[in-house]
Design a protein around this motif. Structure first.
Motif, PDB file in Angstrom:
ATOM      1  N   LYS A  97       0.789  -1.208  -0.105  1.00  0.00           N
ATOM      2  CA  LYS A  97      -0.071   0.031  -0.148  1.00  0.00           C
ATOM      3  C   LYS A  97       0.804   1.299  -0.109  1.00  0.00           C
ATOM      4  N   LYS A 118      -6.409  -4.324   5.462  1.00  0.00           N
ATOM      5  CA  LYS A 118      -7.184  -4.354   4.623  1.00  0.00           C
ATOM      6  C   LYS A 118      -6.899  -4.416   3.114  1.00  0.00           C
ATOM      7  N   ALA A 119      -5.652  -4.019   2.990  1.00  0.00           N
ATOM      8  CA  ALA A 119      -4.949  -4.025   1.442  1.00  0.00           C
ATOM      9  C   ALA A 119      -4.802  -5.625   1.281  1.00  0.00           C
ATOM     10  N   GLU A 120      -4.491  -6.291   2.207  1.00  0.00           N
ATOM     11  CA  GLU A 120      -4.261  -7.885   2.189  1.00  0.00           C
ATOM     12  C   GLU A 120      -5.329  -8.652   1.750  1.00  0.00           C
TER      13      GLU A 120
END
Length: 128
Positions: A97, A118-120
């Motif tokens: 990110k 959250k990006a994962e």
């Protein structure tokens, strides 16, 4: 809420000296990283968090590229950041990110870690 078993393991900070960008420091302490984010500073940071608990069986590593533009930075210096960032990202190439921050609250460790989590995507096997 952020799991307490994630710790920042490494960081690298690049800052400006006039028009030149230089390596300002490396380390493992997030509070030292935050000390670099002065109100009149521009900096590029590459940070790595790692799951040190190991209860999931995986040693998860997450990377962020953080650009800091302090609130007291002049408009001309702010504009230069967008151009220079492209060159810096040729060095720091792999990250989950990218975060652009101009307020110190955006650099809070828990906030950065939540953005990375959250990006994962899905948290398989965690019940969440």
């Amino acid at each position: 809420m952020v799991s307490k078993h994630f710790l920042m393991m490494n960081r690298c900070v690049a800052k400006y000296n006039g028009k030149k960008i230089y390596l300002a420091g490396t380390g493992t302490d997030y509070s030292e990283f935050l000390d670099n984010a002065g109100d009149d500073e521009r900096m590029y940071s590459y940070v790595r968090f790692q799951d040190v608990d190991g209860t999931t069986g995986a040693r998860k590593k997450m990377y962020a590229f953080i650009t800091w533009i302090g609130p007291s930075v002049s408009p001309l210096a702010k504009a230069r950041v967008s151009t220079d960032k492209a060159f810096v990202k040729q060095i720091f190439t792999n990250f989950g990110k990218e975060i652009l921050a101009d307020d110190a609250s955006e650099l809070a460790e828990a906030k950065v870690l939540n953005i990375l989590l959250k990006a994962e995507g899905a948290a398989y096997g965690t019940g969440k």
